[in-house]
Design an enzyme around this catalytic site. Structure first.
Site, PDB file in Angstrom:
ATOM      1  N   VAL A  62       0.814  -1.229   0.000  1.00 17.54           N
ATOM      2  CA  VAL A  62       0.000   0.000   0.000  1.00 17.54           C
ATOM      3  C   VAL A  62       0.846   1.276   0.000  1.00 17.54           C
ATOM      4  O   VAL A  62       0.325   2.364  -0.202  1.00 17.54           O
ATOM      5  CB  VAL A  62      -1.004   0.033   1.177  1.00 17.54           C
ATOM      6  CG1 VAL A  62      -2.040  -1.071   1.053  1.00 17.54           C
ATOM      7  CG2 VAL A  62      -0.300  -0.008   2.526  1.00 17.54           C
ATOM      8  N   ASN A  88      -5.995  -0.844   7.446  1.00 18.54           N
ATOM      9  CA  ASN A  88      -5.522  -1.522   8.653  1.00 18.54           C
ATOM     10  C   ASN A  88      -4.022  -1.826   8.620  1.00 18.54           C
ATOM     11  O   ASN A  88      -3.404  -1.996   9.672  1.00 18.54           O
ATOM     12  CB  ASN A  88      -6.334  -2.827   8.810  1.00 18.54           C
ATOM     13  CG  ASN A  88      -5.705  -3.800   9.777  1.00 18.54           C
ATOM     14  OD1 ASN A  88      -5.865  -3.689  10.984  1.00 18.54           O
ATOM     15  ND2 ASN A  88      -4.949  -4.774   9.249  1.00 18.54           N
ATOM     16  N   SER A 140      -4.705   4.228  16.639  1.00 17.21           N
ATOM     17  CA  SER A 140      -4.259   3.558  17.870  1.00 17.21           C
ATOM     18  C   SER A 140      -4.405   4.539  19.032  1.00 17.21           C
ATOM     19  O   SER A 140      -4.312   5.762  18.827  1.00 17.21           O
ATOM     20  CB  SER A 140      -2.783   3.166  17.735  1.00 17.21           C
ATOM     21  OG  SER A 140      -2.249   2.804  18.997  1.00 17.21           O
ATOM     22  N   TYR A 153       5.508   5.915  15.443  1.00 16.50           N
ATOM     23  CA  TYR A 153       4.199   5.243  15.415  1.00 16.50           C
ATOM     24  C   TYR A 153       3.095   6.202  15.882  1.00 16.50           C
ATOM     25  O   TYR A 153       2.041   6.318  15.249  1.00 16.50           O
ATOM     26  CB  TYR A 153       4.277   4.009  16.316  1.00 16.50           C
ATOM     27  CG  TYR A 153       3.053   3.125  16.300  1.00 16.50           C
ATOM     28  CD1 TYR A 153       2.791   2.283  15.221  1.00 16.50           C
ATOM     29  CD2 TYR A 153       2.162   3.115  17.371  1.00 16.50           C
ATOM     30  CE1 TYR A 153       1.675   1.458  15.215  1.00 16.50           C
ATOM     31  CE2 TYR A 153       1.047   2.295  17.378  1.00 16.50           C
ATOM     32  CZ  TYR A 153       0.803   1.460  16.293  1.00 16.50           C
ATOM     33  OH  TYR A 153      -0.306   0.639  16.291  1.00 16.50           O
ATOM     34  N   LYS A 157      -0.135   7.520  13.746  1.00 19.85           N
ATOM     35  CA  LYS A 157      -1.514   7.207  14.158  1.00 19.85           C
ATOM     36  C   LYS A 157      -2.302   8.477  14.492  1.00 19.85           C
ATOM     37  O   LYS A 157      -3.518   8.530  14.273  1.00 19.85           O
ATOM     38  CB  LYS A 157      -1.496   6.236  15.350  1.00 19.85           C
ATOM     39  CG  LYS A 157      -0.937   4.857  15.009  1.00 19.85           C
ATOM     40  CD  LYS A 157      -1.752   4.162  13.932  1.00 19.85           C
ATOM     41  CE  LYS A 157      -1.287   2.745  13.646  1.00 19.85           C
ATOM     42  NZ  LYS A 157      -2.100   2.077  12.617  1.00 19.85           N
TER      43      LYS A 157
END
Ligand code: NDP
Length: 244
Positions: A62, A88, A140, A153, A157
Site C-alpha cells: 500500500v 488496517n 491507535s 508510530y 496514528k
C-alpha cells in the site's frame, strides 16, 4: 447478513486484526478483498474467508500509489464497486528518539499514514461516483496519548486521526462516512513482540483488566461500516478496555 452484496477491501487483511475484520465482513455476506504482502499467508486466509463468502487476496504494497491504484481499478473492473475500505496495514519500528533512525521514522510514516492516503485516494473517486462509501482507518490509542519509544508510530496514528476528520469533511456531501478506530492493547503478533515489562505495565493501567482480542476491534469496525452508523462521520471509536 448486514453486508450482502457489499464489496469490502481490508489492507493488511491476511493476519491479526485485519484478518478478523475480513472474517467478520465475510460472515455477514460481504465479498472481501484483502491486500497484504506475504502470498502464502494471503492464500491461507482467503481459504478461510471462502468458507463464508467470495474472497480475493491481492499482493499489494500500500505504500506504492501506482500499485494500489492498479489493484483498486482491477477490483472495480471485476466486481463493479468498492463500498468499504478499511486501512488496517500498519507496522512498528520502536525506539527512543535519540536512537530512532531516519529510515525507521520514514518506514512507519510511509506504511501507516501514506499507505492509508494511497488507498483513500484510489477508492474515493469511485465512492464519489457511487454516492456511497465507508472508510475506516485503524489508528491507535498511542496516537491519542503518546508513548515513549514510539514517536514515529504515535505521529503516524495521530496523523491518521487528522486525515480521518479532514476526509470526513471533504467527502460527507457525497454520502461517504470516514471514521477511525483507535485500539488499545490487542493480542496479535505485533504486541507479542513487546517486552514483558512493558506488557505488565500496560496491563495494570487497563480498567477492564484484560488485553483486547482482534474480535473486539473487528466488532467496532463492522458497526462503523454498517447502516447503523450512517449518520456517524469524522469520529474516533476508542476500543481499549478503558486505557485512555
Ligand atoms: P499485524 O502485524 O499482525 O498485521 C498487519 C498486516 O499488515 C501484516 O500482515 C503486514 O504484513 C501487513 N502490512 C505491513 N505493511 C504493509 C504494506 N506496506 N502493504 C500491505 N500490507 C502491509 O498487525 P496487527 O493486526 O497487530 O495490527 C493491525 C493494525 O492495528 C495496525 O495498523 C496497527 O498499528 C493497529 N493497532 C494494533 C494494536 C495491537 O495491539 N495489535 C493496537 C492499536 C492499533 P507483513 O507482516 O508480512 O509485513
Amino acid at each position: 447478513m448486514r453486508f450482502k452484496d457489499k464489496i469490502a477491501v481490508v489492507t493488511g487483511g491476511a493476519q491479526g486484526i485485519g484478518k478478523e475484520i475480513a472474517l467478520q465482513f465475510a460472515k455477514e455476506g460481504a465479498r472481501v478483498v484483502i491486500f497484504d504482502l506475504n502470498e502464502q499467508i494471503l492464500s491461507a486466509t482467503v481459504k478461510e474467508l471462502e468458507q463464508y463468502s467470495q474472497a480475493l487476496g491481492l499482493k499489494v504494497d500500500v505504500t506504492n500509489l501506482d500499485e494500489t491504484e492498479k489493484n483498486i481499478n482491477k477490483i472495480i473492473d471485476n466486481l463493479g464497486r468498492v463500498d468499504i475500505l478499511v486501512n488496517n496495514a500498519g507496522i512498528t519500528r520502536d525506539n527512543l528518539l535519540l536512537r530512532l533512525s531516519e529510515s525507521d521514522w520514514d518506514k512507519v510514516l510511509t506504511v501507516n499514514l501514506k499507505g492509508a492516503f494511497n488507498c483513500c485516494k484510489a477508492v474515493s473517486r469511485y465512492m464519489v461516483k457511487q454516492r456511497y462509501g465507508k472508510i475506516i482507518n485503524i489508528s491507535s490509542v498511542i496516537g491519542i496519548m503518546g508513548n515513549a519509544g514510539q514517536v514515529n508510530y504515535a505521529a503516524s496514528k495521530a496523523g491518521l486521526i487528522g486525515m480521518t476528520k479532514s476526509l470526513a469533511k471533504e467527502l460527507g456531501s457525497r454520502n461517504i462516512c470516514v471514521n477511525a478506530v483507535a485500539p488499545g492493547y490487542i493480542k496479535t503478533v505485533m504486541t507479542e513482540a513487546l517486552p514483558e515489562k512493558v506488557k505488565e505495565e500496560m496491563f495494570k493501567r487497563i480498567p477492564l483488566a484484560r488485553f483486547g482480542e482482534p474480535a473486539d476491534v473487528a466488532k467496532g469496525v463492522i458497526f462503523l461500516a454498517s447502516c447503523d452508523a450512517d449518520y456517524i462521520t469524522g469520529q474516533v471509536l476508542v476500543i481499549d478496555g478503558g486505557l485512555v
